[in-house]
Design a protein around this motif. Structure first.
Motif, short mmCIF file in Angstrom:
data_model
loop_
_atom_site.label_atom_id
_atom_site.label_comp_id
_atom_site.label_asym_id
_atom_site.label_seq_id
_atom_site.Cartn_x
_atom_site.Cartn_y
_atom_site.Cartn_z
N THR A 65 -18.75 15.21 -44.04
CA THR A 65 -20.15 15.02 -43.68
C THR A 65 -20.40 13.56 -43.32
N ALA A 66 -21.47 13.30 -42.59
CA ALA A 66 -21.70 11.99 -41.99
C ALA A 66 -21.95 10.89 -43.01
N GLY A 120 -24.48 16.81 -40.50
CA GLY A 120 -23.51 17.55 -39.70
C GLY A 120 -22.96 16.78 -38.52
N THR A 121 -23.43 15.54 -38.33
CA THR A 121 -22.95 14.73 -37.21
C THR A 121 -21.51 14.28 -37.44
N PRO A 122 -20.59 14.56 -36.53
CA PRO A 122 -19.19 14.12 -36.70
C PRO A 122 -19.05 12.63 -36.41
N MET A 123 -18.90 11.83 -37.43
CA MET A 123 -18.74 10.39 -37.24
C MET A 123 -17.32 9.99 -36.87
N MET A 154 -33.99 17.80 -41.80
CA MET A 154 -33.44 16.61 -41.16
C MET A 154 -32.05 16.30 -41.72
N ALA A 155 -31.88 16.43 -43.03
CA ALA A 155 -30.59 16.13 -43.65
C ALA A 155 -29.51 17.05 -43.12
N HIS A 163 -20.36 21.07 -34.11
CA HIS A 163 -20.35 20.82 -35.56
C HIS A 163 -21.76 21.11 -36.07
N TYR A 164 -21.85 21.91 -37.12
CA TYR A 164 -23.18 22.26 -37.63
C TYR A 164 -23.09 22.70 -39.08
#
Length: 538
Positions: A292-293, A474-477, A468-469, A83-84
């Motif tokens: 998005t996270a 992009g982190t899959p929660m 950083m954002a 994921h990116y």
């Protein structure tokens, strides 16, 4: 066509398919099944090279979701998905590997399997965070992976951003535990519905009682499905509307054997209200086209607050049940709350204000300490990106990397100098991106807001913070497909696909995912989590 639509390889041998093709073009010769399989693997190789080149050019980091699958014959599989967010601020997901695990792949070796996959894609040093199915994943697996790659990526000292667990999976397990604890009463309600549906006479008698006691509900009594827990919620919700009718049956019909006591009805009312919250929130997660996270923190906090309240119930059964639910939730919260909070802070509509709002309700007198932990953590992470920015300016960072790469030269005694220089020089510089971002007013909330578009527009204003954002958002929660959101079972391949060779299986699954993404005009689309060739466990 076979890859894109998940058709079986053997369809080329089907009589109907051969007749269909001959009617279109009599001279066309259908190739054998074995040739189709070889061609699929060749297409996979070509598409894999495209994906490899795309990922290698990324300036941002990559997040990885790790999901376990199984088959009817009890084989196990490991699905790794990247994921990116790209340079155009679009969120992408691509299945990288679908690994067949054999008996030699013990849980202790899963970390080596994952690391091997990362290295084959040359992304082990571009990894930002990993998301696992649920909190039952062995922490040692995460530690081993982190130790192998942490030398060249900054992360929070407590590593909570690195180790994320799927929110929807955890909520699913919490609900299933609650339903199991309430199984006795649920079975009585199921028996009551069966009694009404057994004969037309019973249904007629039930309808007459409805008129007599003044129940005007238009909902039909329907039994729940054992494989979809939200169906249990809908069954209980409907049964409650007919509570007075069932109570009348209990008091006047000697043939009615599934009598439910008034106390059990009260429990049903409370537990149904619990399930309603979980149904509403679980429906939100997979339904978002751009997950998005930042979107998860408010809903997870709402669940946390409600669990605290439910534990205060004066009823010993309900308070005990709520405590068990909260114990499982607390395990998830301890691992993921920081990642959730940091992602929410990077939403300009919320910033630190949302953390302050929820933490004051969750932690009470200790809220300020908890808020400070979050504030210190996001500053720590930003500091790492600031150092990276300095190294990039000086030509010391790895090409194509948003984070610095640590030198492997053991003789370098000045590894901490860059950080020292950055920290001691901060006071001489203007206000940092992070301070400027947090000090400015929050952006007004509206339905059409896109956090990715906002950061795309504001990247020039926050050049370091935007790096950083991009990685954090992009982190899959959560990693549950829409069709699996309420499933009581794991993800299971169809029997015909489990019989394929490991190479062919991976080729079909990965290539279908890539081709679907290419064919969609919008991304992520309705096929966001569509994996081929699968059914849900019953």
């Amino acid at each position: 066509m076979i890859i894109l639509h998940g058709y079986p390889l053997t369809m080329v041998d089907h009589v109907g398919f051969k007749v269909f093709v001959k009617n279109l073009q009599p001279q066309f010769e259908v190739v054998p099944n074995n040739d189709i399989e070889i061609s699929c693997v060749e297409i996979y190789s070509r598409e894999k090279q495209k994906v490899f080149e795309m990922i290698s050019k990324l300036h941002g980091r990559i997040n990885l979701s790790v999901e376990m699958w199984s088959s009817p014959d009890n084989a196990d599989y490991l699905c790794l998905t990247a994921h990116y967010i790209d340079d155009d601020w679009k969120l992408h997901r691509k299945i990288l590997n679908f690994v067949t695990l054999d008996s030699s792949h013990t849980r202790d070796m899963l970390s080596e399997v994952i690391i091997k996959c990362l290295m084959s894609w040359e992304i082990e040093f571009k990894l930002f965070a990993m998301t696992f199915d649920d909190c039952s994943t062995d922490d040692d697996i995460v530690v081993r992976i982190k130790d192998r790659i942490s030398q060249s990526r900054p992360h929070l000292s407590n590593s909570q951003l690195f180790d994320v667990r799927s929110a929807a999976h955890v909520l699913n397990l919490i609900v299933q535990d609650a339903i199991e604890a309430f199984r006795g009463v649920i079975q009585k309600i199921q028996g009551s519905i069966r009694y009404v549906k057994t004969s037309q006479a019973n249904q007629g008698k039930f309808n007459d009682i409805c008129q007599h006691v003044g129940v005007n509900s238009q909902k039909n009594l329907v039994l729940d499905s054992p494989v979809q827990w939200n169906s249990t919620y809908f069954m209980l919700e409907t049964a409650l509307e007919y509570r007075a009718v069932f109570c009348h049956l209990r008091d006047h019909d000697h043939e009615y054997e599934s009598a439910i006591t008034d106390e059990e009805w009260d429990w049903t009312s409370s537990i149904t209200s619990y399930l309603k919250l979980f149904v509403e929130i679980t429906s939100i997660f997979p339904g978002n086209k751009c997950p998005t996270a930042n979107i998860y923190f408010p809903d997870i906090c709402d669940i946390h607050i409600q669990l605290i309240e439910w534990c205060k119930s004066p009823d010993s059964f309900l308070s005990s049940l709520a405590s068990k639910m909260k114990a499982k939730f607390d395990k998830y919260w301890s691992k993921c709350s920081l990642a959730l909070a940091v992602a929410a802070i990077l939403d300009p509509r919320f910033k630190m204000k949302l953390v302050e709002y929820y933490y004051s309700q969750i932690y009470g007198s200790t809220a300020l300490d908890r808020i400070k932990e979050v504030s210190d953590s996001i500053k720590e992470l930003f500091s790492a990106y600031s150092i990276c920015s300095t190294l990039v300016d000086e030509g010391s960072a790895a090409p194509g990397s948003s984070l610095p790469t640590t030198s492997n030269d053991s003789r370098d005694r000045l590894k901490g100098f860059d950080k020292f220089l950055h920290e001691t020089s901060q006071n001489q510089n203007s206000v940092s991106d992070l301070d400027k971002y947090l000090e400015e007013p929050v952006f007004p909330r509206n339905c059409d807001f896109s956090v990715l578009n906002w950061w795309k527009v504001h990247t020039p204003r926050y050049p370091i913070l935007s790096m950083m954002a991009r990685d954090v958002l992009g982190t899959p929660m959560s990693t549950v497909a829409p069709e699996s959101a309420f499933s009581c079972g794991g993800r299971v391949l169809e029997s015909c696909q489990s019989l394929l060779s490991a190479e062919t299986r991976q080729a079909l699954i990965c290539t279908r995912d890539w081709l679907q993404m290419e064919s969609d005009d919008i991304q992520p689309s309705s096929s966001y989590y569509a994996l081929p060739l699968c059914v849900e466990a019953s």
